[in-house]
Design an enzyme around this catalytic site. Sequence first.
Site, PDB file in Angstrom:
ATOM      1  N   ALA A  21      81.501  -8.583 -15.471  1.00  0.00           N
ATOM      2  CA  ALA A  21      80.467  -8.314 -14.465  1.00  0.00           C
ATOM      3  C   ALA A  21      80.717  -9.113 -13.191  1.00  0.00           C
ATOM      4  O   ALA A  21      81.257 -10.215 -13.218  1.00  0.00           O
ATOM      5  CB  ALA A  21      79.083  -8.641 -15.021  1.00  0.00           C
ATOM      6  N   ASP A 112      74.914 -17.949   4.372  1.00  0.00           N
ATOM      7  CA  ASP A 112      74.166 -19.056   3.768  1.00  0.00           C
ATOM      8  C   ASP A 112      74.818 -19.549   2.484  1.00  0.00           C
ATOM      9  O   ASP A 112      75.759 -18.949   1.972  1.00  0.00           O
ATOM     10  CB  ASP A 112      72.714 -18.630   3.497  1.00  0.00           C
ATOM     11  CG  ASP A 112      72.635 -17.477   2.499  1.00  0.00           C
ATOM     12  OD1 ASP A 112      72.932 -17.704   1.316  1.00  0.00           O
ATOM     13  OD2 ASP A 112      72.275 -16.348   2.907  1.00  0.00           O
ATOM     14  N   HIS A 150      82.686 -12.904   4.954  1.00  0.00           N
ATOM     15  CA  HIS A 150      82.376 -12.933   6.387  1.00  0.00           C
ATOM     16  C   HIS A 150      82.164 -14.335   6.928  1.00  0.00           C
ATOM     17  O   HIS A 150      81.718 -14.506   8.055  1.00  0.00           O
ATOM     18  CB  HIS A 150      81.153 -12.068   6.677  1.00  0.00           C
ATOM     19  CG  HIS A 150      81.458 -10.614   6.656  1.00  0.00           C
ATOM     20  ND1 HIS A 150      80.498  -9.640   6.814  1.00  0.00           N
ATOM     21  CD2 HIS A 150      82.631  -9.955   6.496  1.00  0.00           C
ATOM     22  CE1 HIS A 150      81.061  -8.447   6.746  1.00  0.00           C
ATOM     23  NE2 HIS A 150      82.351  -8.622   6.544  1.00  0.00           N
ATOM     24  N   GLY A 287      62.916 -28.360 -34.675  1.00  0.00           N
ATOM     25  CA  GLY A 287      62.464 -28.898 -35.959  1.00  0.00           C
ATOM     26  C   GLY A 287      62.657 -30.403 -36.038  1.00  0.00           C
ATOM     27  O   GLY A 287      63.500 -30.975 -35.348  1.00  0.00           O
ATOM     28  N   SER A 288      61.850 -31.013 -36.860  1.00  0.00           N
ATOM     29  CA  SER A 288      62.005 -32.438 -37.170  1.00  0.00           C
ATOM     30  C   SER A 288      61.388 -32.647 -38.544  1.00  0.00           C
ATOM     31  O   SER A 288      60.503 -31.890 -38.957  1.00  0.00           O
ATOM     32  CB  SER A 288      61.296 -33.308 -36.126  1.00  0.00           C
ATOM     33  OG  SER A 288      59.903 -33.034 -36.124  1.00  0.00           O
ATOM     34  N   ARG A 369      62.649 -29.926 -22.385  1.00  0.00           N
ATOM     35  CA  ARG A 369      62.486 -28.835 -23.355  1.00  0.00           C
ATOM     36  C   ARG A 369      62.573 -27.469 -22.666  1.00  0.00           C
ATOM     37  O   ARG A 369      63.182 -26.536 -23.184  1.00  0.00           O
ATOM     38  CB  ARG A 369      61.141 -28.972 -24.074  1.00  0.00           C
ATOM     39  CG  ARG A 369      61.083 -30.090 -25.094  1.00  0.00           C
ATOM     40  CD  ARG A 369      59.773 -30.062 -25.866  1.00  0.00           C
ATOM     41  NE  ARG A 369      59.836 -30.930 -27.032  1.00  0.00           N
ATOM     42  CZ  ARG A 369      59.235 -32.116 -27.124  1.00  0.00           C
ATOM     43  NH1 ARG A 369      58.517 -32.564 -26.097  1.00  0.00           N
ATOM     44  NH2 ARG A 369      59.350 -32.844 -28.221  1.00  0.00           N
ATOM     45  N   LYS A 386      56.118 -35.534 -38.740  1.00  0.00           N
ATOM     46  CA  LYS A 386      56.469 -36.909 -38.380  1.00  0.00           C
ATOM     47  C   LYS A 386      55.393 -37.845 -38.928  1.00  0.00           C
ATOM     48  O   LYS A 386      54.323 -37.395 -39.376  1.00  0.00           O
ATOM     49  CB  LYS A 386      56.578 -37.059 -36.863  1.00  0.00           C
ATOM     50  CG  LYS A 386      55.254 -36.864 -36.130  1.00  0.00           C
ATOM     51  CD  LYS A 386      55.424 -37.072 -34.626  1.00  0.00           C
ATOM     52  CE  LYS A 386      54.078 -36.975 -33.911  1.00  0.00           C
ATOM     53  NZ  LYS A 386      54.210 -37.200 -32.454  1.00  0.00           N
ATOM     54  N   GLY A 397      55.806 -32.206 -30.909  1.00  0.00           N
ATOM     55  CA  GLY A 397      56.965 -31.766 -30.131  1.00  0.00           C
ATOM     56  C   GLY A 397      57.396 -30.356 -30.508  1.00  0.00           C
ATOM     57  O   GLY A 397      57.747 -29.538 -29.643  1.00  0.00           O
TER      58      GLY A 397
END
Length: 474
Positions: A21, A112, A150, A287-288, A369, A386, A397
């Site tokens: 692309a 630009d 250009h 995950g924790s 995150r 936790k 979290g």
Amino acid sequence: MNKDIELFINDFTKEIEEENAAIFAGAGLSVPAGYVSWKELLYPIAEEIGLDIEKEHDLVTLAQYYCNENLGNRNRINQVIMDEFSKKTSLTENHQILSRLSIRTYWTTNYDRLIEEALEKEGKIPDVKYTVNQLAITKARRDAVVYKMHGDINHPDQAVIVKDDYESYFMKMSPYITALSGDLVSKTFLFIGFSFTDPNLDYILSRVRSTYTNNQRRHYCLMKKIVKAERETDVDFSYRQRKQELFINDLKRFNIKTLVLNDYSEITDILRKIEINTKRKTLFLSGSAVEYGHWRKQESEAFIHELGKSLIENNFNIVSGFGVGVGSFVISGALEEIYMNQGKIDDSRLILRPFPQNTEAKKQWEKYRQDMISRAGISIFIYGNKVKDGKLVNADGVISEFEISNKQNNFLVPVGATGSAAKQLWHQVYKDFENYYPNASTDMEKAFKDLNDENLTKEQLIEKILLFIKFLSN
């Protein structure tokens, strides 16, 4: 969205995934950021030589007239370019989305720096080309090439803008013509904000057409439908409509398919959809755990390891932080598959973002995150607990990552069978399944329901996870 646009989105997504692309950006991409259009740029120039910019359509010739009236001196034009394109502007969402896509080739007639600034902000290295000599030099570790055919704002005296510039372009800048011709043959272009009135592009498209006749590569163009202006007569409006129809039909000679939009805002909607499609194979794993529920610790660690390995084995990419008790096992499983069985090392397969732990850095965790989750299209949630004040609680979290994923329109896959926050989130989604997954099939809903089955072995649960995310990624 109509059928033509949906087909385009699917086709261009495939081209991006296969690294075929390219983007061609015209002034219309930069105007929403606060830059002027060609007419606005040349307004003071037209005034100086006694012309009405609203009555002029050949703006290249207009700029040449000014030079002629000033004995070839274009200092005033250079100053106008510098003044207008040195203004501080903000990146548009369109620039931001394009910079996040895996596109390595950008062409533009704009002076630009918005494209390269968007790429840099995304952490990518753009290799910018606007002189012939730059074509022979390759920037180390580049992620994308930006061809500014250009010129660039930093060198307004070399900007292609007057007729003399266009007439000498084929001698002075012929390597750009060769490079663009090659890209038009080998890549699928999306033209955004481009009017197709540029003499250079018209020449190049004609040359490609004459060489490849009926074997030209398909390209796409986004164009806004003609709208009746205030006080415009029906006769004049019909005339402009007919002219647009003929123009769109003429683009077919170059195998450019035009997608007609009702409003420019649709461009952003289309780019968002393309980005979502390209991220279907990239998973954010949240995950924790300090406690693993109905499985023993060793079994759970093996499950997480095998999950990471299976995701890579099934051609998914993983984005993850180092969630306590989860992250290291996901990583070890993913790396085992990448290094031992994939045959090649690709940094895009596993993107790691360990959370900084100092006090000041914690304030930036939500933004952190958001950045991680923006790189994926599917978010998977496992465990999520936790210890707080001596008690086992659901990890806030993980819940925060669920909410961010939802806001970013990621597909949500809480694996309730692992317990804790993941189970809470599974119930939340299942209770409102039709809103989270509208038009889902019966089989898809059953596959989601199975994600909460605690009687499954770890191997069976991995199979159920893979089954459900394959519904989402196909």
